[in-house]
Scaffold this motif. Sequence first.
Motif, PDB file in Angstrom:
ATOM      1  N   VAL A  50     -21.776  32.040  -5.974  1.00 37.89           N
ATOM      2  CA  VAL A  50     -21.697  31.700  -4.548  1.00 37.89           C
ATOM      3  C   VAL A  50     -20.236  31.463  -4.223  1.00 37.89           C
ATOM      4  O   VAL A  50     -19.521  30.804  -4.990  1.00 37.89           O
ATOM      5  CB  VAL A  50     -22.523  30.427  -4.251  1.00 37.89           C
ATOM      6  N   PHE A  51     -19.769  32.001  -3.109  1.00 37.98           N
ATOM      7  CA  PHE A  51     -18.371  31.788  -2.732  1.00 37.98           C
ATOM      8  C   PHE A  51     -18.221  31.786  -1.219  1.00 37.98           C
ATOM      9  O   PHE A  51     -19.031  32.349  -0.486  1.00 37.98           O
ATOM     10  CB  PHE A  51     -17.447  32.838  -3.365  1.00 37.98           C
ATOM     11  N   PHE A  52     -17.159  31.127  -0.766  1.00 41.32           N
ATOM     12  CA  PHE A  52     -16.862  31.032   0.665  1.00 41.32           C
ATOM     13  C   PHE A  52     -15.736  31.999   0.995  1.00 41.32           C
ATOM     14  O   PHE A  52     -14.738  32.076   0.261  1.00 41.32           O
ATOM     15  CB  PHE A  52     -16.464  29.605   1.026  1.00 41.32           C
ATOM     16  N   ILE A  53     -15.894  32.729   2.108  1.00 44.96           N
ATOM     17  CA  ILE A  53     -14.908  33.735   2.507  1.00 44.96           C
ATOM     18  C   ILE A  53     -14.658  33.651   4.014  1.00 44.96           C
ATOM     19  O   ILE A  53     -15.517  33.200   4.772  1.00 44.96           O
ATOM     20  CB  ILE A  53     -15.377  35.167   2.160  1.00 44.96           C
ATOM     21  N   LYS A 111     -16.122  31.282   8.992  1.00 40.84           N
ATOM     22  CA  LYS A 111     -16.106  31.323   7.534  1.00 40.84           C
ATOM     23  C   LYS A 111     -17.550  31.398   7.061  1.00 40.84           C
ATOM     24  O   LYS A 111     -18.455  30.879   7.727  1.00 40.84           O
ATOM     25  CB  LYS A 111     -15.392  30.096   6.962  1.00 40.84           C
ATOM     26  N   TYR A 112     -17.734  32.013   5.908  1.00 39.64           N
ATOM     27  CA  TYR A 112     -19.080  32.333   5.441  1.00 39.64           C
ATOM     28  C   TYR A 112     -19.289  31.900   3.996  1.00 39.64           C
ATOM     29  O   TYR A 112     -18.334  31.817   3.219  1.00 39.64           O
ATOM     30  CB  TYR A 112     -19.328  33.844   5.561  1.00 39.64           C
ATOM     31  N   CYS A 113     -20.539  31.674   3.677  1.00 39.51           N
ATOM     32  CA  CYS A 113     -20.939  31.426   2.296  1.00 39.51           C
ATOM     33  C   CYS A 113     -21.722  32.651   1.844  1.00 39.51           C
ATOM     34  O   CYS A 113     -22.770  32.984   2.426  1.00 39.51           O
ATOM     35  CB  CYS A 113     -21.795  30.170   2.212  1.00 39.51           C
ATOM     36  N   ALA A 114     -21.210  33.331   0.835  1.00 35.90           N
ATOM     37  CA  ALA A 114     -21.784  34.592   0.386  1.00 35.90           C
ATOM     38  C   ALA A 114     -22.344  34.464  -1.027  1.00 35.90           C
ATOM     39  O   ALA A 114     -21.919  33.612  -1.809  1.00 35.90           O
ATOM     40  CB  ALA A 114     -20.730  35.698   0.436  1.00 35.90           C
ATOM     41  N   ARG A 163     -17.341  47.036  -1.420  1.00 38.53           N
ATOM     42  CA  ARG A 163     -17.316  46.926  -2.881  1.00 38.53           C
ATOM     43  C   ARG A 163     -18.696  46.557  -3.434  1.00 38.53           C
ATOM     44  O   ARG A 163     -18.850  46.334  -4.623  1.00 38.53           O
ATOM     45  CB  ARG A 163     -16.293  45.872  -3.317  1.00 38.53           C
ATOM     46  N   ASN A 164     -19.691  46.486  -2.542  1.00 43.35           N
ATOM     47  CA  ASN A 164     -21.072  46.159  -2.934  1.00 43.35           C
ATOM     48  C   ASN A 164     -21.197  44.779  -3.566  1.00 43.35           C
ATOM     49  O   ASN A 164     -22.080  44.541  -4.400  1.00 43.35           O
ATOM     50  CB  ASN A 164     -21.636  47.223  -3.892  1.00 43.35           C
ATOM     51  N   VAL A 165     -20.330  43.866  -3.154  1.00 41.16           N
ATOM     52  CA  VAL A 165     -20.335  42.520  -3.729  1.00 41.16           C
ATOM     53  C   VAL A 165     -21.296  41.589  -2.998  1.00 41.16           C
ATOM     54  O   VAL A 165     -21.825  40.647  -3.596  1.00 41.16           O
ATOM     55  CB  VAL A 165     -18.908  41.917  -3.697  1.00 41.16           C
ATOM     56  N   LEU A 166     -21.545  41.834  -1.728  1.00 31.94           N
ATOM     57  CA  LEU A 166     -22.300  40.894  -0.908  1.00 31.94           C
ATOM     58  C   LEU A 166     -23.803  41.147  -0.958  1.00 31.94           C
ATOM     59  O   LEU A 166     -24.263  42.269  -0.704  1.00 31.94           O
ATOM     60  CB  LEU A 166     -21.820  40.952   0.545  1.00 31.94           C
ATOM     61  N   GLN A 167     -24.539  40.096  -1.253  1.00 32.48           N
ATOM     62  CA  GLN A 167     -25.995  40.171  -1.251  1.00 32.48           C
ATOM     63  C   GLN A 167     -26.498  39.985   0.179  1.00 32.48           C
ATOM     64  O   GLN A 167     -26.262  38.948   0.808  1.00 32.48           O
ATOM     65  CB  GLN A 167     -26.583  39.077  -2.141  1.00 32.48           C
TER      66      GLN A 167
END
Length: 424
Positions: free
Chosen positions: A89-92, A305-308, A103-107
């Motif tokens: 989990v990360f914030f962006i 800002k988002y939590c991904a 990059r196909n990183v985000l669920q």
Amino acid sequence: MKKILATLLASAMAFTAIGGLAACGGSDNSGPVLKVWCPQEAISGYEKIVPQFKEKYPDYAKYTIMFEAKGESTVQTALGKDPSTGADVFFIPSDHLYKLYNRNVLQALPDNYKALVTERDEAFTYEFATINDKIMAFPATNDNGYFLYYDSTELTAEDVLSLDKIQSVAKAKNKHISFDYGDAYYVASFFIGTGCTFDFADASMKKYDTTLDSPEGMAAIEAYWNYFSTEKNNAPKSPSQVITNSDIVSGFAEGNYIAGIYGTWKWSEIKKKVPNAETKIKTAVLPSFTVGGETYDMGTFYGAKYCAVNALKSADTIPAALALAEFFTSEEGQLARYNATNAGPSNKNLTENNETIKNDPIIKTYRAQVQKKGYVQHDQADGFWAETGILNPVKKMATGEMKTLKDAKEELKTIAASIKIDKT
């Protein structure tokens, strides 16, 4: 949005683990672990609500939640060549969504979480994160922009309407104005003010266009020349010139600065380090500036800002990561972050019904700034942020390396040409 921001402790690597019966700061890590990349200043707020997460989601109570301090603007780089080794989990910031999506990183959010988000968050925040009809991250804040902080014992509310007036007061009192001309995020403010545009055409990021080389761009660079250049102002080289890129907090604390341009994240630090900050330091929308006989308003990039959730992690872990991201961005999670960092929520119930947040002067100023002069911050071309990008001529003006306005205009035209992309 770029940042955010280099100021969000890009190099911090502090760890805290919370899990099972483990106390804050320790765990045997014998069970499954969810790693969270989070800005240093927000960790304490999220740590406090981990027990509530485990109560709400008992199926994931066995997980140890491990925090690693990492500013939103640093995550994209930290994911490196193999994002599967990054955090669960990360914030962006909003301006990293397209790149990480490609990059196909985000669920993508499953339908149940998508329904939650569209019900509880401000439409701008989830619509921004919607790509090909899928919401790619949970809105965490709606506060990513900048405005003016000023010392109300040195400047009046009328003074701060105009950059000319602020600068004249600073000169008369031998004091300074803080402006980070080493960061394109802030340097964009004059270009936004004169009406420049800079954006990718869509999420494919195959076409990027800008009007930096237009008459509007030339007006902005001339304004920078008038306000920032040591040549124009007959000023000694930084850091002693009126407008500097030194941090505002120590300047306010020592009484050497009368104003500066930052976002909501700076307020918690100002409150801690500047005596009587809550009565002395005020905020206002960005001032007007003049160039070529015309008056413009300085503008801000703005976004959320988002939590991904990392889509490249184990399929067994992703459901727990989604639940954790949901909780960190729920009303409880956003309130915890506000209490820890003064971050402006995207949650409608908090923004509309929480009296403390509704009346928070910092958040009110941010929203007033966006309404007056704001530019939605999508992903920018890499060259926009580079040391050779738009910040370069402004930095050289401020340090005395740029000798003529003509040189500055020619360099801006070169920059515009270098960052335009068309791979369609």
